[in-house]
Scaffold this motif. Structure first.
Motif, PDB file in Angstrom:
ATOM      1  N   HIS A  94       5.778  61.543 -69.844  1.00  0.00           N
ATOM      2  CA  HIS A  94       6.525  62.627 -70.488  1.00  0.00           C
ATOM      3  C   HIS A  94       6.059  64.024 -70.097  1.00  0.00           C
ATOM      4  O   HIS A  94       6.492  65.032 -70.667  1.00  0.00           O
ATOM      5  CB  HIS A  94       6.568  62.434 -72.006  1.00  0.00           C
ATOM      6  CG  HIS A  94       7.469  61.288 -72.347  1.00  0.00           C
ATOM      7  ND1 HIS A  94       6.998  60.077 -72.758  1.00  0.00           N
ATOM      8  CD2 HIS A  94       8.813  61.156 -72.234  1.00  0.00           C
ATOM      9  CE1 HIS A  94       8.018  59.239 -72.906  1.00  0.00           C
ATOM     10  NE2 HIS A  94       9.130  59.871 -72.593  1.00  0.00           N
TER      11      HIS A  94
ATOM     12  N   ALA B  38       8.322  67.057 -69.591  1.00  0.00           N
ATOM     13  CA  ALA B  38       8.641  68.080 -70.600  1.00  0.00           C
ATOM     14  C   ALA B  38       8.352  69.498 -70.101  1.00  0.00           C
ATOM     15  O   ALA B  38       9.140  70.425 -70.325  1.00  0.00           O
ATOM     16  CB  ALA B  38       7.851  67.820 -71.884  1.00  0.00           C
TER      17      ALA B  38
ATOM     18  N   LYS C 239      18.392  67.199 -78.841  1.00  0.00           N
ATOM     19  CA  LYS C 239      18.186  65.749 -78.694  1.00  0.00           C
ATOM     20  C   LYS C 239      19.507  65.033 -78.429  1.00  0.00           C
ATOM     21  O   LYS C 239      19.571  64.124 -77.597  1.00  0.00           O
ATOM     22  CB  LYS C 239      17.529  65.201 -79.970  1.00  0.00           C
ATOM     23  CG  LYS C 239      17.173  63.712 -79.930  1.00  0.00           C
ATOM     24  CD  LYS C 239      16.118  63.434 -78.879  1.00  0.00           C
ATOM     25  CE  LYS C 239      15.427  62.090 -79.036  1.00  0.00           C
ATOM     26  NZ  LYS C 239      14.427  62.062 -80.085  1.00  0.00           N
TER      27      LYS C 239
ATOM     28  N   THR D 203      12.554  69.460 -75.355  1.00  0.00           N
ATOM     29  CA  THR D 203      13.110  68.160 -75.764  1.00  0.00           C
ATOM     30  C   THR D 203      13.950  67.562 -74.632  1.00  0.00           C
ATOM     31  O   THR D 203      13.865  66.372 -74.339  1.00  0.00           O
ATOM     32  CB  THR D 203      13.984  68.334 -77.025  1.00  0.00           C
ATOM     33  OG1 THR D 203      13.164  68.836 -78.072  1.00  0.00           O
ATOM     34  CG2 THR D 203      14.633  67.026 -77.449  1.00  0.00           C
TER      35      THR D 203
ATOM     36  N   ASN E  44      11.750  66.752 -71.474  1.00  0.00           N
ATOM     37  CA  ASN E  44      10.881  65.644 -71.863  1.00  0.00           C
ATOM     38  C   ASN E  44      11.500  64.298 -71.530  1.00  0.00           C
ATOM     39  O   ASN E  44      10.837  63.382 -71.040  1.00  0.00           O
ATOM     40  CB  ASN E  44      10.619  65.759 -73.373  1.00  0.00           C
ATOM     41  CG  ASN E  44       9.791  64.627 -73.931  1.00  0.00           C
ATOM     42  OD1 ASN E  44      10.315  63.572 -74.237  1.00  0.00           O
ATOM     43  ND2 ASN E  44       8.494  64.836 -74.057  1.00  0.00           N
ATOM     44  N   MET E  45      12.801  64.156 -71.820  1.00  0.00           N
ATOM     45  CA  MET E  45      13.450  62.858 -71.651  1.00  0.00           C
ATOM     46  C   MET E  45      14.124  62.683 -70.289  1.00  0.00           C
ATOM     47  O   MET E  45      14.862  61.719 -70.082  1.00  0.00           O
ATOM     48  CB  MET E  45      14.419  62.589 -72.805  1.00  0.00           C
ATOM     49  CG  MET E  45      13.646  62.282 -74.091  1.00  0.00           C
ATOM     50  SD  MET E  45      14.674  61.729 -75.463  1.00  0.00           S
ATOM     51  CE  MET E  45      15.123  60.070 -74.959  1.00  0.00           C
TER      52      MET E  45
ATOM     53  N   THR F 217       8.592  64.560 -77.872  1.00  0.00           N
ATOM     54  CA  THR F 217      10.002  64.942 -77.742  1.00  0.00           C
ATOM     55  C   THR F 217      10.428  65.887 -78.868  1.00  0.00           C
ATOM     56  O   THR F 217      11.145  66.855 -78.633  1.00  0.00           O
ATOM     57  CB  THR F 217      10.902  63.682 -77.779  1.00  0.00           C
ATOM     58  OG1 THR F 217      10.365  62.724 -76.876  1.00  0.00           O
ATOM     59  CG2 THR F 217      12.321  63.998 -77.396  1.00  0.00           C
ATOM     60  N   ASN F 218       9.993  65.590 -80.079  1.00  0.00           N
ATOM     61  CA  ASN F 218      10.520  66.314 -81.252  1.00  0.00           C
ATOM     62  C   ASN F 218       9.476  66.513 -82.350  1.00  0.00           C
ATOM     63  O   ASN F 218       9.610  65.969 -83.453  1.00  0.00           O
ATOM     64  CB  ASN F 218      11.687  65.527 -81.870  1.00  0.00           C
ATOM     65  CG  ASN F 218      13.004  65.726 -81.153  1.00  0.00           C
ATOM     66  OD1 ASN F 218      13.626  64.764 -80.737  1.00  0.00           O
ATOM     67  ND2 ASN F 218      13.440  66.970 -81.003  1.00  0.00           N
TER      68      ASN F 218
ATOM     69  N   ASN G  34      11.093  58.923 -77.948  1.00  0.00           N
ATOM     70  CA  ASN G  34      11.831  58.890 -76.687  1.00  0.00           C
ATOM     71  C   ASN G  34      12.128  57.507 -76.133  1.00  0.00           C
ATOM     72  O   ASN G  34      12.849  57.366 -75.168  1.00  0.00           O
ATOM     73  CB  ASN G  34      11.041  59.690 -75.647  1.00  0.00           C
ATOM     74  CG  ASN G  34       9.548  59.416 -75.781  1.00  0.00           C
ATOM     75  OD1 ASN G  34       9.130  58.265 -75.745  1.00  0.00           O
ATOM     76  ND2 ASN G  34       8.762  60.462 -75.966  1.00  0.00           N
TER      77      ASN G  34
END
Lengths: 209, 475
Positions: free
Chosen positions: B139, B142, B190, B227, B230-231, B357-358, B438
């Motif tokens: 990750h 990000a 997201k 966010t 990151n994904m 992520t969050n 994630n």
């Protein structure tokens, strides 16, 4: 690293797509500070089901694993490659690999062979009762009767695999070039260096989210 | 002749080539290396056994995050509490002794700056536009939200970077993912990234670096951009980037490790040259329209298994690809769902608000807005795990911790926590979790755990209703 020129033997005819690194080695195995011994945790969830491919005596100890698209997706854990190596897998054949996994595999002497899905489909059938041979010299995957499939490999990775080269050692021999780059960077982008001023991190009260 | 227009990725790549090799690969300089306890012990061991040193400790920053319990770390008298899990304690101890031995800057578990490595990097101003950032964690993508080339590496590469401050890399293909328009009511970053992954697929970005562009991305805060980037890895791309702009500069200015004074001005001047040139060519472009993006979540065990909250569990036969049909059948069996069921009728027993992520301040604000004045439903365990000690402190200053506590959420110490269930925070077998993390992989949040990925506001909505919920009904 041990040089690899050829991997030959039985193969797990798995064919599973999107095999993620949590499947290859679940997170609770990641607490080790060693590289060895992870074979015990390899495919733990898959192995918890009766009749799974990894505990099938026909394939026990196979040096080759045949899988589907996107093998090794998910986390960057090199433990996935260590777990495969520890269970005796020296090569994985799949239509595609996650970028991070294929790098990790290569660094541990595991050959990641990319073949098209049609070739995989044929190998999945053949491997149920015949051995498979991967040859880095000729860049081919062959089986006793049915087939010969050619593949490509990054030339540098191929050389490292075949000669068992220590990549860190190779790069350390580029010390002059790296130092020269650092000098130029210090002129052009001095803020990258943390040597002066900002180096001491984490002063209480200075932070914001 | 004017120079060839270049993308953001090509510009940053070009600024980091130490040496070009005959086969097209390059020796690339690494500006920033983040280290955590899980993927580094074997790398330090490799250095030790070869008698090698860390080339640039000043470009390296270590922080523990994966193994740390999210329960109290000190007792009432302020003394450090022991970590119950012996292996976790050993790994955390190994990081502490390795950073001391090799002289690597280190944020201790008890420091207020401790947090998830991908929250800490931007927060400290360690991550900067136009840098190359690596970490032994996928990750790391990000950090591309600030205009860096940032990607996860394996432990052998961690060792390579520690020893040489470089990596041997081949240039990636480039993919532009453009999101046009402006986001609808109740739709967050997201939801945007879930929609993107649903579109390109979990392997769609393999071999590519994504650049996220378009009005929606431009309008997002740095937190929202983090966010999204990151994904990138859930879409198969090792890295995702967003061009640095005034939002980025305002976010970074004054941060602990960010450049100061004249150096700041000079840095900003260079950063302004980084966005992709007009006419720059991408190998692939994907466009999405904001008007098509609703609050979304996953139904299966791959992050590409995305539906809007107003949707139903899909039938495996609805997929064209036979192998996807088979995968969907397996997923539904694991998830305990049947085709045609409304997502909003699915009950949850756990809610996890956290992860790289969050878990930033905006995420906690969004969740608190939904939780405020409501109660976590009976039979639901809901936990909030801030991304760092600084996020936690800020949230407490804003009173968010009280809102969560009054609503029945647990307020925890920072770390990776239930995202990967490496510490004691796990979802029990067969139970279902609405999670802001994630990955919804089989067993990710604990053996047999069922995960639905969604936004912080949607997670809070699921907590108060005890089932997956359209957050737009609650705000």
């Amino acid at each position: 690293m041990e040089p690899v020129t050829r991997v030959s033997g039985s193969a797990y005819p798995w064919g599973q797509k999107n095999v993620d690194t949590d499947v290859i080695i679940p997170a609770h195995w990641l607490k080790t500070i060693k590289r060895s011994g992870l074979g015990r945790g390899a495919f733990e969830t898959v192995r918890s089901a009766p009749g799974n491919i990894f505990d099938d005596p026909r394939y026990a100890g196979s040096p080759i694993l045949i899988a589907g698209d996107n093998f090794g997706c998910g986390s960057s854990r090199e433990h996935a490659a260590w777990a495969l190596a520890d269970m005796g897998v020296r090569a994985v054949i799949a239509p595609s690999f996650s970028d991070i996994f294929s790098g990790n595999a290569f660094k541990n002497g595991i050959v990641a062979v990319v073949l098209p899905q049609e070739a995989i489909d044929r190998l999945l059938v053949v491997a149920t009762d015949q051995p498979v041979t991967i040859d880095l010299e000729t860049m081919t995957v062959t089986t006793p009767f049915q087939g010969r499939f050619t593949f490509t490999l990054d030339p540098f990775r191929r050389r490292c695999l075949m000669e068992g080269l220590d990549e860190v050692g190779l790069t350390l021999s580029k010390d002059t070039a790296i130092s020269k780059f650092e000098e130029a960077m210090h002129q052009q982008r001095p803020w990258i260096d943390q040597r002066s001023g900002n180096a001491g991190i984490a002063v209480e009260g200075a932070g914001r989210t | 002749m004017s120079p060839q227009p270049r993308t953001l990725y090509e510009k940053v790549w070009g600024a980091h080539v130490v040496e070009r090799r005959d086969d097209g690969s390059c020796l690339i300089y690494i500006d920033r290396h983040l280290v955590h306890e899980v993927t580094s012990p074997q790398a330090f061991e490799g250095l030790r056994s070869a008698g090698r040193r860390v080339r640039r400790p000043d470009l390296t920053l270590a922080v523990p995050d994966h193994n740390l319990p999210t329960t109290a770390r000190v007792d009432a008298a302020g003394r450090e509490l022991p970590i119950a899990d012996a292996e976790s304690a050993e790994q955390l101890g190994a990081l502490r002794s390795n950073v001391a031995e090799f002289g690597v800057p280190y944020i201790d578990a008890l420091a207020v700056e401790q947090g998830i490595v991908h929250v800490v990097g931007p927060e400290q101003g360690f991550t900067l536009p136009g840098t190359t950032v690596v970490c032994g964690d996928s990750h790391t993508s990000a950090h591309g939200a600030l205009g860096a080339i940032a990607f996860g590496i394996g432990t052998s590469e961690v060792e390579h970077v520690l020893a040489t401050q470089t990596l041997i890399l081949s240039p990636s293909k480039t993919m532009e993912v453009r999101v046009d328009g402006s986001l609808g009511f109740g739709v967050s970053a997201k939801d945007v990234v879930l929609a993107i992954i649903g579109r390109i697929g979990a392997a769609g970005g393999t071999g590519y670096v994504i650049e996220f562009t378009g009005e929606v991305i431009r309008d997002l805060s740095v937190e929202g951009r983090l966010t999204i980037a990151n994904m990138s890895i859930e879409g198969g791309a090792r890295a995702g980037m967003i061009a640095p702009d005034e939002t980025t500069f305002a976010y970074l200015k004054g941060r602990m490790m960010a450049p100061k004074g004249a150096e700041w001005d000079r840095a900003v001047e260079w950063w302004r040259t980084l966005p992709s040139d007009v006419g720059a060519r991408y190998d692939r472009t994907v466009t999405l329209s904001a008007s098509d993006i609703a609050p979304a979540l996953t139904w299966g065990t791959s992050p590409e298994d995305v539906v809007p909250i107003t949707g139903v569990v899909p039938a495996p036969e609805s997929f064209a690809d036979p192998s996807k049909q088979a995968a969907a059948r397996k997923s539904l069996d694991y998830m305990g769902l049947v085709p045609g069921m409304r997502m909003q009728d699915v009950a949850v027993q756990h809610v996890f608000i956290g992860s790289c992520t969050n878990s930033r301040i905006e995420d906690l604000r969004a969740a608190a807005r939904v939780a405020s004045g409501r109660r976590v439903a009976d039979g639901v365990r809901a936990m909030v795990v801030p991304g760092s000690g600084l996020v936690k402190r800020q949230a407490e200053a804003e009173g968010l911790d009280r809102i969560f506590a009054e609503a029945g959420f647990e307020w925890r110490e920072p770390g990776c926590s239930m995202c990967l269930a490496m510490n004691p925070d796990k979802v029990p077998p067969g139970e279902r979790c609405a999670s802001t993390s994630n990955r919804n992989f089989v067993g990710r949040q604990g053996p047999g755990a069922r995960t639905h990925l969604l936004s912080p506001a949607m997670a809070a909505a699921a907590a108060v209703n005890g089932r997956l919920t359209d957050v737009r009904e609650l705000i």
